[in-house]
Write a protein that holds these residues in place. Sequence first.
Motif, short mmCIF file in Angstrom:
data_model
loop_
_atom_site.label_atom_id
_atom_site.label_comp_id
_atom_site.label_asym_id
_atom_site.label_seq_id
_atom_site.Cartn_x
_atom_site.Cartn_y
_atom_site.Cartn_z
N GLU A 79 5.21 15.57 -42.05
CA GLU A 79 5.86 14.55 -42.86
C GLU A 79 5.68 14.82 -44.35
OE1 GLU A 79 4.37 10.80 -41.40
OE2 GLU A 79 5.40 11.23 -39.50
N HIS A 105 8.06 15.20 -48.02
CA HIS A 105 7.81 14.04 -48.87
C HIS A 105 8.65 14.11 -50.14
CE1 HIS A 105 5.58 10.92 -50.93
NE2 HIS A 105 5.06 10.61 -49.77
N LYS A 152 10.75 17.72 -35.56
CA LYS A 152 9.46 17.81 -36.22
C LYS A 152 8.44 18.45 -35.30
CE LYS A 152 9.80 14.19 -39.60
NZ LYS A 152 9.40 12.85 -39.99
N THR A 201 1.30 14.40 -39.61
CA THR A 201 1.22 13.94 -41.00
C THR A 201 1.57 15.08 -41.94
OG1 THR A 201 -0.75 12.85 -40.18
CG2 THR A 201 -0.22 12.54 -42.49
#
Lengths: 156, 1124
Positions: free
Chosen positions: B377, B381, B764, B374
């Motif tokens: 990510e 953003h 990632k 998370t």
Amino acid sequence: MMRFLLLFSRQGKLRLQKWYTPLTEREKKKIIRDMTTMVLARQPRSCNFIHWKDLKIIYKRYASLYFCLGVEREENELLALEVIHRYVELLDKYFGNVCELDIIFNFEKAYFILDEFLIGGEVQETSKQTINRCIENSDMLQEDDNNEWYEVELFG
Amino acid sequence: MSDVVEKTLTALPSLLSLDSQTVATKLSSTSKLGALIRGITELRSKHEEEKLIQRELASLKDQVSSPHTSMRQMKEAMVRAIYCEMLGYEASFSYIHAIKLAQQGSILDKRVGYLAVCLFLKENHELLLLLVNTVLKDLQSTNLIEVCMALTVVSQMFPKDMIPAILPLVEEKLNHSKEIIRRKAVLALYKFYVMAPNQVQHIHNKFRKALCDKDPGVMFASLHIYLQMIKDNPEGYKDLTGSFVTILKQVVSGKLPMDFNYHTVPAPWLQIQLLRILSILGKNDKHSSEIMYEVLDESLKRAEINHNITYAILYECVKCIYTIYPNSDLHEKAAKCIGNFVISSKINLKYLGLKALTFVIQQDPKLALQHQMTIIECLDHPDILIKRETLELLFRITNAQNVTVIVEKMLEFLHQSKDDYTTIDLVGKVAEIAEKYAPENKWFIETMNTVFSLGGDMIQADIPNSFLKLLSEGFDNEEENKKLRLFAVDSYVSLLEGETRKLPQRFLQVIAWVLGEYSHLRTDLDPAKVMTLLSKLLDIRQISSETKTWVLMAMTKLCSGEASISKAQSVCEDYRSSSDTVLRQRAHELQLLSQDPALRGQLLPLHRGSETLEVDFSLSFLDAFVSEALAAGAAPYKPPHQRHEELAQEKALSLEPYELSLPINMSSYSVSGRQSPTLMSGSSGLSGDSTELSAKGSSATLKLEGVKRVWGKEGYLSKEDPVEEVAQVETLSPLSSPNQPPGAGRTLSNAAAPSETPEPQQEKLQLASSLFVGLSLQTSVCLMGQPEPTAQRFRRKAKTPNSSSSALPERVSVAPVPTSSVDNMLSHDPLEATSMLPEVTHETILPPNTEVNALLIDTANSSPSPSNGVEIPFETSENEIAKTPKHECPVRSLPPDLLGLPHTKITSLCSSQTLDVSACHVEKDDSVSLLIFTSNLSDSDMENIHFSFSTEQLQVSLSSERPLHEILKHSNAVCEYSLTVHAPAIHFQMVGTLSYESSSQSREMEFSYKLPLSSFIRPLVISTEQYGTHWLDFSNDTKQNLALVSEGQDPLTDTLNILKRKLGLHVVEVIGLEGIAACRLAQDQPCLLHCRVNAGTLAVWLRSPVPKLPDCLLYHCQRVLEET
């Protein structure tokens, strides 16, 4: 603690301003200018918060009107968002389906309601009924005559 | 009666809202305001608007100044004036009329008048003084609406100096029969407390009454004050913890009237306020925290509804849980809760989740691991705010292994960001972690280059300063020092060879300094070449003259050899006649020194050590010059504040209300000596201050030596945890090499990564592994403070024995023995058990299900009322703590040389089975000594004993001749520290750490000690004349009315005698109804007191050259007088 509350339209026209800390006219104008440009430039689907200098700006749009609240860094953003919402609810209850025009033409009423809800940058009263009752009591005087016994009667 | 009113009231709104609406629309079509607004909307350009408004303002001006305007018209005009001001046009002519309207209008006019005043005027506007009388009158009115309006205006803006005039009236309103008045009075007092805390000190008891008010609204209002007071002094309100918990319990379980619900959530604002209060009360306090656990658990459980407001509560709850003394069960629940936030699809929640995570990982870095994907990510953003918050989070988990990746991400963000404030903030953070965790010289210098060029000239001044300091002071390894400096030189030479026009001034200054200082290290570099490069800088047009002086200074250091000297000469030619005097001086210096190599060598030796320079801040070497000048008729120097004061005296208006006034009887003071330069000159004091400030500035940066993990799932992690972990670090150490390809780290970082993943996912994952690399090992890393000795390259040379960095290596050798002081308290301390008991019974007294009103009264009984017994549990526990050590450690006597001096009772600071530490302080003539008694109760000797203290307001220095190093088994020792005041405060709180070795294991114990300002106060014996001269010199003052004490004939003398006896003031003289007294802080910082009997009270005025001292002293005066 809250520092200021601004209401402005989608065109960036200021509809209401309330400052909770003393600022010079120049500072105020700068803030108003920065707020309108920053908030209006936000992309859809961004969050409702902005960092600005050492403050956090919490804004929300209701129909054509933006409500923009400046709070200190350590404040809780979600709570501030609900402060805005509660204010809108109060306006709505008072004006009955409030719209931007109500606030433009009766901005002093909007100020009175705000003063019963927030004071000195803190939430004063959270009960919707109490606030409305208070405003309405004072309003009665405006529309009616000014007999003093009557007011005392109202408050019980 | 009230029922009837209630009914009519509920019936009213429907009637009224209809009514007001029709009226509103009617008004808008006919009123002048309506016309104005419509007129504006029809306009096309800003210019037209301006013309229209100017016309409007002119007509308004006529209208308001006409004597025939009725109040009703005035009200209407005022509304238009407000509107014009909102559009940004000044209508200052109407300010005075707004005040008049508030003064003279009927109630409805008054309301608009007050509103206009609030919107037009600022807290310090001079016209506000005219409002004081109106407010006074309205506060006394029998009409409730008028009282309400007056209280509203008072809590929005009121001149600080005028508070005493209305304070009694506002105070009175706390007992009013209507809750709305009580509530507004409480809020007005809150505002006063924020503006001038000591003005409302005497009504603290009444706040308690407000807290127990039967109306929840009043109680809620009082929480604002309590939050503020508890922030200022958490220790003073621990006894209220139980009450706050009870209130929260009742709120959470929905016992308040429905009216307070917000979207079916009971009184969220109230809940959040309470949670904030509890988190302050429970911080570092196990006992108070234990009372809270249950209700916090309940709050977490109850907040289920999916609405913003519940998340707001949850967020505060999580923060509270992680602030107070830890409870593993709650931590687990809170962590789960954060998880829900972070994965939420609602962006606002995600943001708050990141914020919560940032807060929590400071204590538990492992939590970041659960949310790595998370976080990754969020780094990409689209919303810049989310990105920014994520970087903040990464900043908190930076360690030696992931620093390069995190800095890279931050710089990436900086390249995009346009906001100055963010840039400055982030640049500071990059500089901080770069310095702390830099893996190698090249990377460090390059990162700092980017920092300087991105930060531009807005960069915080301490970044270049501390960078240069680091280069010049160096660190322990001389070879490394040289390498770093060489690298900097190389990098800057190549920078100067490129495009220099865009470089910020600050960066150029750094470059110039480094080249001047260290380019000689590079022996193959021709100084003439550097000279040429530097002189080219001088030709850039944008360069500031400050930078030019830096460049000239650098040239002065460099000019050796034929070519350089001729270069220097030509530069001198250019600047010798510069209009900038500093620049001119530098040019002259350059010219002189370039011609005289011998002198230059003496002045600017090549290998200068980092020895500290002795600076004479009092400029005493100029004394002869000054006295000569004075003799020749020059005017004596006056410090700025004195000049300012004299100016002010000339044109000042007396702002005191008459009956409370405090006229200074000037005739009784002699003014003659006031300009004498020999008196406490403010100048030396001032310059002293400024150096302290700058010293603080450089050390103020956060020291987060590896994100330290203190709390874990099982609660507090005692510092000496498993040894195996230590071993693990060593085996894994190749990983910590920063040049390791990220892929290699991945295998170790987290097993959660699925084996087969699509391409972007793979990327990632790689990023994740490089970001969170340190964290998987964090347990071991943080336990020892540092993963390996070389991790922090640029560890500064240790300067003071108690600086944190020097203490660290000792901790590395910690071995796993479960004897942390905290553990002991947990398991063995019998006190904990006994002191808990009364609390428990107290809890059970409360009926679980009661009506709201009864319930709130219950709260009242349960603690706040001062005469109630609830305070007892707290007291008993304290007493017992004080008693226990007596059984264990027998001898504790003062050293013989301190025996005759006044001292406090010896109190226990901390104790365990093996050790007892207690302390007292002794008031010496010119300082205060803190005596620490340490008793070794164990069977082994204590060695390497070391005390360190952290306190901002005090300076602590060891005053025993021989520092304490060891205590043999079963014996005692005394350590004496001398304390001096750095910055005055009402109470001084010291937090100390005792580290020692026992049976070759290092241990630490923490304790805290509190002492009041009054311990530092000494009489100052001066004459009335001296008093008079000082009085005018001192710029910090405070005034207040205090209660008079009358024991005998003359209340003034009695009161002064009490102050003399209890606080040690020197009474200078008593003349009729006035008295003057003087005292000083132990190290010669004076404070003067002037008092005058006035209508049964004592008007006290304190002055001092030290900021805050008068306020703090006033507090103690008040306390002393109240006690008697």
